[in-house]
Each structure stands twice: as structure tokens, then as C-alpha cells.
Design a protein around this motif. Structure first.
Motif, short mmCIF file in Angstrom:
data_model
loop_
_atom_site.label_atom_id
_atom_site.label_comp_id
_atom_site.label_asym_id
_atom_site.label_seq_id
_atom_site.Cartn_x
_atom_site.Cartn_y
_atom_site.Cartn_z
N GLN A 171 4.87 84.03 2.03
CA GLN A 171 5.79 83.49 3.04
C GLN A 171 7.18 84.09 2.88
OE1 GLN A 171 5.60 79.25 2.57
NE2 GLN A 171 3.62 79.04 3.63
N MET A 172 7.64 84.25 1.63
CA MET A 172 8.95 84.86 1.40
C MET A 172 8.97 86.31 1.89
SD MET A 172 9.88 83.33 -2.37
CE MET A 172 11.32 84.38 -2.50
N ARG A 173 7.90 87.06 1.61
CA ARG A 173 7.84 88.45 2.06
C ARG A 173 7.83 88.53 3.59
NH1 ARG A 173 3.22 90.82 -2.11
NH2 ARG A 173 4.58 90.94 -3.98
N GLN A 174 7.09 87.62 4.22
CA GLN A 174 7.04 87.62 5.67
C GLN A 174 8.40 87.29 6.26
OE1 GLN A 174 4.37 88.44 7.58
NE2 GLN A 174 5.68 88.24 9.38
N ARG A 175 9.11 86.34 5.65
CA ARG A 175 10.43 85.98 6.13
C ARG A 175 11.41 87.14 5.96
NH1 ARG A 175 10.55 81.51 3.90
NH2 ARG A 175 11.56 82.06 1.93
N ASP A 176 11.34 87.83 4.80
CA ASP A 176 12.21 88.99 4.58
C ASP A 176 11.91 90.10 5.57
OD1 ASP A 176 13.39 87.62 2.52
OD2 ASP A 176 12.19 88.57 0.94
N ALA A 177 10.61 90.30 5.86
CA ALA A 177 10.24 91.34 6.82
C ALA A 177 10.77 91.02 8.21
CB ALA A 177 8.72 91.50 6.85
N ASN A 178 10.71 89.75 8.58
CA ASN A 178 11.23 89.35 9.90
C ASN A 178 12.73 89.57 9.98
OD1 ASN A 178 8.66 88.58 10.67
ND2 ASN A 178 8.96 86.42 10.14
N LEU A 179 13.45 89.20 8.92
CA LEU A 179 14.91 89.40 8.91
C LEU A 179 15.25 90.88 8.97
CD1 LEU A 179 15.96 86.71 6.26
CD2 LEU A 179 16.21 86.60 8.75
#
Length: 202
Positions: A171-179
Motif C-alpha cells: 500500500q505504501m509503494r502504491q501510494r508513493d507511485a501515485n504521488l
């Protein structure tokens, strides 16, 4: 015959000829004169035979063996009257629900059901969050345990803790990718509408 004479005198003063009026009535309603008017047949609201059978079944349990036909008629009419009353009340209730008293100065709001529901939903959400935090702490403690002899329950908790950590990392990686993607795109610009009457030449 004094009364008849008085009536004739009054009718004459009013310009009414009683003999002519009587003849006109007889000619117009000749088919109704001398006939007997009867009331309509009393039709039961419910089917009489099945209702009578059901009443007899109930009456036998109470030691009653004979139920007159009038009882069936009374119960049928009572059912019809009760059903009519219920429908009338439901109709009134539906009309009340359609009316809005929100802006009426003569009414004051006593309860706000929508706010109460939102409050209960918030409580439920906080309770779920608290339970998730407790479960997370238990799993983290199980993951940090270094006991040599682990029981099956301890092993299951460790495996679940590992899966939870992997899910949080994903989830953290997905959030960083979105940002990162949003930063690369840049701020969104509002599309300018073409001026009316102008054609864009490509």
C-alpha cells in the motif's frame, strides 16, 4: 277538507296547478309508480365458504360446534371495515411523509435521525479501527517473538503478521507511485472553452 283547500289556494297563488303537476309526474315516471324498491343484495367481502370453514375449525377447538351464517357475514364486514381503516391511515401517513415542515416556523425539529445515524457510523468505524490496532499489536508481538518451541497458534500469528506487513508495504509503494505520477503530470489546467461563434482551424 279545509287543509286541501288551503293547499290549493297557496298553490294557486304561486301559479302551480296541482292537477297538471300530478299528471306530468304520472306520465314521466309511470314505470316506477306502484313498483317496490328493494335494497341491493348484501355481498360479503370475503369468500363465505372458506371463511365459514376456517371459523368452524377455530370454534371446534373452543367447544363450539355450530356457527350461524350471520357470524360469517359479520366477520366479513368487520374485516372489510378494518382493512378500509388501515388503508385510510396508511394514505394519511404517506401524505405526511410527502409534506415538508423544515421551513415552517410553526414547527421545531426535535430529532435529527440523519445526524444520529452518522454518529453511530462514526462510533462503529472507531471501534473497528481500535480492534484493528489491537490485532496489529498482537501480530507484531508474535512476529518479534523468538521462542524456539512455537505452537501452531504462534506460527499462524507470525504468518499473519508477515502478510500484514507485506500488505502495508504494498500500500505504501502504491501510494508513493501515485504521488510520483501526479507530480510528473503537474497541476491540472482547466480547459478553456472556445468563444462562441469562433471556429478553431487546425
Amino acid at each position: 277538507f279545509r287543509d286541501d283547500d288551503d293547499i290549493n289556494d297557496v298553490a294557486s297563488m304561486a301559479g302551480v296547478n296541482l292537477n297538471e303537476e300530478s299528471a306530468r309526474i304520472m306520465a314521466t315516471n309511470s314505470d316506477l309508480v306502484g313498483t317496490q324498491i328493494q335494497s341491493c343484495k348484501d355481498e360479503p367481502f370475503l369468500a363465505a365458504v372458506p371463511l365459514h370453514k376456517r371459523i368452524l375449525e377455530t370454534a371446534k377447538k373452543l367447544g363450539i360446534t355450530d356457527v350461524p351464517a350471520e357470524v360469517v357475514t359479520f366477520i366479513s364486514h368487520a374485516t372489510q371495515n378494518r382493512l378500509r381503516t388501515v388503508i385510510e391511515k396508511v394514505t394519511v401517513i404517506t401524505q405526511h411523509r410527502m409534506e415538508s415542515y423544515k421551513d415552517d416556523e410553526w414547527y421545531e425539529q426535535a430529532t435529527d435521525v440523519r445526524s444520529q445515524l452518522k454518529f453511530f457510523e462514526q462510533l462503529e468505524r472507531l471501534e473497528k479501527q481500535r480492534k484493528d490496532e489491537q490485532e496489529r499489536e498482537i501480530l507484531l508481538k508474535a512476529a518479534k517473538s523468538r521462542s524456539r518451541q512455537e505452537d501452531p497458534e504462534q506460527a499462524r500469528l507470525k504468518q499473519k503478521a508477515k502478510e500484514m506487513q507485506q500488505q502495508e508495504l504494498a500500500q505504501m509503494r502504491q501510494r508513493d507511485a501515485n504521488l510520483t505520477a501526479l507530480a510528473a503530470i503537474g497541476p491540472r489546467k482547466k480547459r478553456k472553452l472556445d468563444a462562441p461563434g469562433l471556429l478553431s482551424i487546425g
